[in-house]
Design a protein around this motif. Structure first.
Motif, PDB file in Angstrom:
ATOM      1  N   LEU A   1     105.955  69.170 -86.284  1.00  0.00           N
ATOM      2  CA  LEU A   1     107.217  69.365 -87.051  1.00  0.00           C
ATOM      3  C   LEU A   1     107.775  67.832 -86.963  1.00  0.00           C
ATOM      4  O   LEU A   1     108.454  67.364 -85.959  1.00  0.00           O
ATOM      5  CB  LEU A   1     108.248  70.225 -86.220  1.00  0.00           C
ATOM      6  N   LEU A   2     107.992  67.333 -88.389  1.00  0.00           N
ATOM      7  CA  LEU A   2     108.726  65.905 -88.159  1.00  0.00           C
ATOM      8  C   LEU A   2     110.242  66.210 -88.147  1.00  0.00           C
ATOM      9  O   LEU A   2     110.618  66.949 -88.893  1.00  0.00           O
ATOM     10  CB  LEU A   2     108.449  65.229 -89.421  1.00  0.00           C
ATOM     11  N   THR A   3     110.960  65.376 -87.136  1.00  0.00           N
ATOM     12  CA  THR A   3     112.376  65.654 -87.115  1.00  0.00           C
ATOM     13  C   THR A   3     113.264  64.249 -87.303  1.00  0.00           C
ATOM     14  O   THR A   3     112.533  63.231 -87.098  1.00  0.00           O
ATOM     15  CB  THR A   3     112.642  66.164 -85.635  1.00  0.00           C
ATOM     16  N   MET A   4     114.401  64.501 -87.210  1.00  0.00           N
ATOM     17  CA  MET A   4     115.231  63.289 -87.308  1.00  0.00           C
ATOM     18  C   MET A   4     114.870  62.270 -88.531  1.00  0.00           C
ATOM     19  O   MET A   4     115.005  61.184 -88.266  1.00  0.00           O
ATOM     20  CB  MET A   4     115.231  62.402 -86.105  1.00  0.00           C
TER      21      MET A   4
ATOM     22  N   GLU B   1     110.587  58.122 -85.929  1.00  0.00           N
ATOM     23  CA  GLU B   1     110.766  56.634 -85.530  1.00  0.00           C
ATOM     24  C   GLU B   1     109.335  56.152 -84.741  1.00  0.00           C
ATOM     25  O   GLU B   1     108.367  56.712 -84.607  1.00  0.00           O
ATOM     26  CB  GLU B   1     111.808  56.792 -84.286  1.00  0.00           C
ATOM     27  N   TYR B   2     109.685  54.821 -84.489  1.00  0.00           N
ATOM     28  CA  TYR B   2     108.713  53.864 -84.335  1.00  0.00           C
ATOM     29  C   TYR B   2     107.760  54.423 -83.086  1.00  0.00           C
ATOM     30  O   TYR B   2     106.546  54.071 -83.358  1.00  0.00           O
ATOM     31  CB  TYR B   2     109.151  52.416 -83.584  1.00  0.00           C
ATOM     32  N   PHE B   3     108.051  55.085 -82.273  1.00  0.00           N
ATOM     33  CA  PHE B   3     107.205  55.425 -81.108  1.00  0.00           C
ATOM     34  C   PHE B   3     106.890  56.777 -80.981  1.00  0.00           C
ATOM     35  O   PHE B   3     106.445  57.469 -80.122  1.00  0.00           O
ATOM     36  CB  PHE B   3     108.001  55.492 -79.504  1.00  0.00           C
ATOM     37  N   ALA B   4     106.938  57.417 -82.326  1.00  0.00           N
ATOM     38  CA  ALA B   4     106.666  58.771 -82.595  1.00  0.00           C
ATOM     39  C   ALA B   4     105.113  59.136 -82.049  1.00  0.00           C
ATOM     40  O   ALA B   4     105.093  60.239 -81.402  1.00  0.00           O
ATOM     41  CB  ALA B   4     106.840  59.100 -84.151  1.00  0.00           C
ATOM     42  N   LEU B   5     104.117  58.422 -82.517  1.00  0.00           N
ATOM     43  CA  LEU B   5     102.861  58.923 -82.342  1.00  0.00           C
ATOM     44  C   LEU B   5     102.416  58.271 -80.643  1.00  0.00           C
ATOM     45  O   LEU B   5     101.547  58.721 -80.197  1.00  0.00           O
ATOM     46  CB  LEU B   5     101.849  58.163 -83.124  1.00  0.00           C
ATOM     47  N   GLU B   6     103.383  57.725 -80.039  1.00  0.00           N
ATOM     48  CA  GLU B   6     103.049  57.267 -78.625  1.00  0.00           C
ATOM     49  C   GLU B   6     103.094  58.470 -77.934  1.00  0.00           C
ATOM     50  O   GLU B   6     103.962  59.287 -77.855  1.00  0.00           O
ATOM     51  CB  GLU B   6     104.249  56.218 -78.108  1.00  0.00           C
ATOM     52  N   GLY B   7     101.997  58.758 -77.110  1.00  0.00           N
ATOM     53  CA  GLY B   7     101.864  59.867 -76.293  1.00  0.00           C
ATOM     54  C   GLY B   7     101.463  61.266 -76.895  1.00  0.00           C
ATOM     55  O   GLY B   7     101.120  62.055 -76.082  1.00  0.00           O
TER      56      GLY B   7
ATOM     57  N   ASN C   1     109.758  56.990 -93.551  1.00  0.00           N
ATOM     58  CA  ASN C   1     109.018  57.351 -94.490  1.00  0.00           C
ATOM     59  C   ASN C   1     107.508  56.807 -94.048  1.00  0.00           C
ATOM     60  O   ASN C   1     106.582  57.755 -94.335  1.00  0.00           O
ATOM     61  CB  ASN C   1     109.461  56.592 -95.901  1.00  0.00           C
ATOM     62  N   GLN C   2     107.710  56.041 -93.432  1.00  0.00           N
ATOM     63  CA  GLN C   2     106.308  55.296 -92.998  1.00  0.00           C
ATOM     64  C   GLN C   2     105.632  56.194 -91.804  1.00  0.00           C
ATOM     65  O   GLN C   2     104.520  56.567 -91.690  1.00  0.00           O
ATOM     66  CB  GLN C   2     106.294  53.868 -92.395  1.00  0.00           C
ATOM     67  N   VAL C   3     106.530  56.917 -91.046  1.00  0.00           N
ATOM     68  CA  VAL C   3     106.060  57.679 -89.886  1.00  0.00           C
ATOM     69  C   VAL C   3     105.534  58.963 -90.558  1.00  0.00           C
ATOM     70  O   VAL C   3     104.496  59.475 -90.167  1.00  0.00           O
ATOM     71  CB  VAL C   3     107.121  58.062 -89.024  1.00  0.00           C
ATOM     72  N   VAL C   4     106.445  59.423 -91.803  1.00  0.00           N
ATOM     73  CA  VAL C   4     105.973  60.805 -92.159  1.00  0.00           C
ATOM     74  C   VAL C   4     104.636  60.582 -92.715  1.00  0.00           C
ATOM     75  O   VAL C   4     103.696  61.495 -92.623  1.00  0.00           O
ATOM     76  CB  VAL C   4     106.942  61.045 -93.334  1.00  0.00           C
TER      77      VAL C   4
END
Length: 254
Positions: free
Chosen positions: A182-185, A151-157, A194-197
């Motif tokens: 590990l990519l989840t959800m 999701e959008y905030f995946a890389l935040e933190g 798909n963009q986050v992956v």
């Protein structure tokens, strides 16, 4: 000696507990002897394996506080080959109680020494914070698995977590490796997923597990029945994802 893997991310809601419970169960189904340590005061991993958190049992709190031995805190689960050290809301207090203790970051590492050769894998479900309990887990671990929500905030933190890992490597545990991201959800229908992956794979390459955990309603339902996904619905996509992840972990650690 069992491999100790901490499952951690200071961000909440990324699938840490879901991964801890279901990866532990999947490894056990593949006939590996597994110990799951619930190091989160919310105790969701405990209840997710069908153990009542209302009945006060010896667990992670007593272990870190040194009022119980590790052997006294280990419980059998309904899954053959899978044991757990349960948690309880009392664990919240441990951060304050250990604050003036000598070598407080190594309490868990010391405790694990007596049982590590009895298990193939020891998984630690960490709280969504970078406090003293998580520091104990990272100091005790051989590696860290980082679940990242698609999701959008995946890389935040994530940068902050990677800096914390560097600090732990420098000060507390020079042998700490990154087991993988590990990519989840994941939802294939969403462009954002798909963009986050793509973004995570572009930045981290081989550090990212090939297995991606897809959004699955059965995964969400299983904990309310006190079951892991394999017990609850072995034919579900969630069960297949976690069995695939377990096989990937085993292959990686041959």
């Amino acid at each position: 000696m069992g491999k100790v893997i901490a499952i951690a991310n200071q961000k909440g809601g990324v699938g840490k507990t879901t991964t801890s419970v279901n990866l532990a169960a999947a490894l056990a189904v593949l006939e590996k002897k597994v110990l799951l340590i619930d190091a989160d005061p919310q105790a969701n991993a405990t209840s997710g394996l069908g153990i009542s958190v209302d009945d006060k049992k010896l667990g992670t709190y007593e272990l870190l506080e040194h009022t119980a031995t590790i052997e006294q805190t280990i419980l059998k689960t309904s899954v053959p080959h899978l044991d757990i050290i349960p948690s309880h809301i009392d664990l919240v207090a441990i951060e304050i109680e250990l604050v003036d203790k000598k070598e407080r970051e190594f309490m868990l590492k010391k405790a694990l020494k007596t049982v590590s050769d009895q298990y193939d894998y020891i998984l630690i479900d960490c709280a969504p914070s970078l406090g003293l309990i998580t520091l104990n887990a990272l100091a005790a671990a051989n590696s860290i698995m980082i679940p990242i929500q698609c999701e959008y905030f995946a890389l935040e933190g994530l940068g902050k977590l990677l800096n914390t890992i560097k600090s732990v490597q420098k000060i507390h545990n020079p042998n700490l490796d990154i087991e993988g991201l590990l990519l989840t959800m994941y939802d294939a229908r969403l462009r954002l997923s798909n963009q986050v992956v793509e973004e995570v794979k572009k930045h981290f390459g081989d550090m990212v597990f090939k297995t991606i955990i897809q959004r699955n309603i059965r995964l969400s339902e299983a904990p309310s029945y006190g079951e892991n996904i394999i017990e609850y619905d072995a034919t579900s996509r969630g069960a297949q994802n976690y069995l695939s992840l377990a096989e990937e972990v085993l292959k990686k650690n041959k």
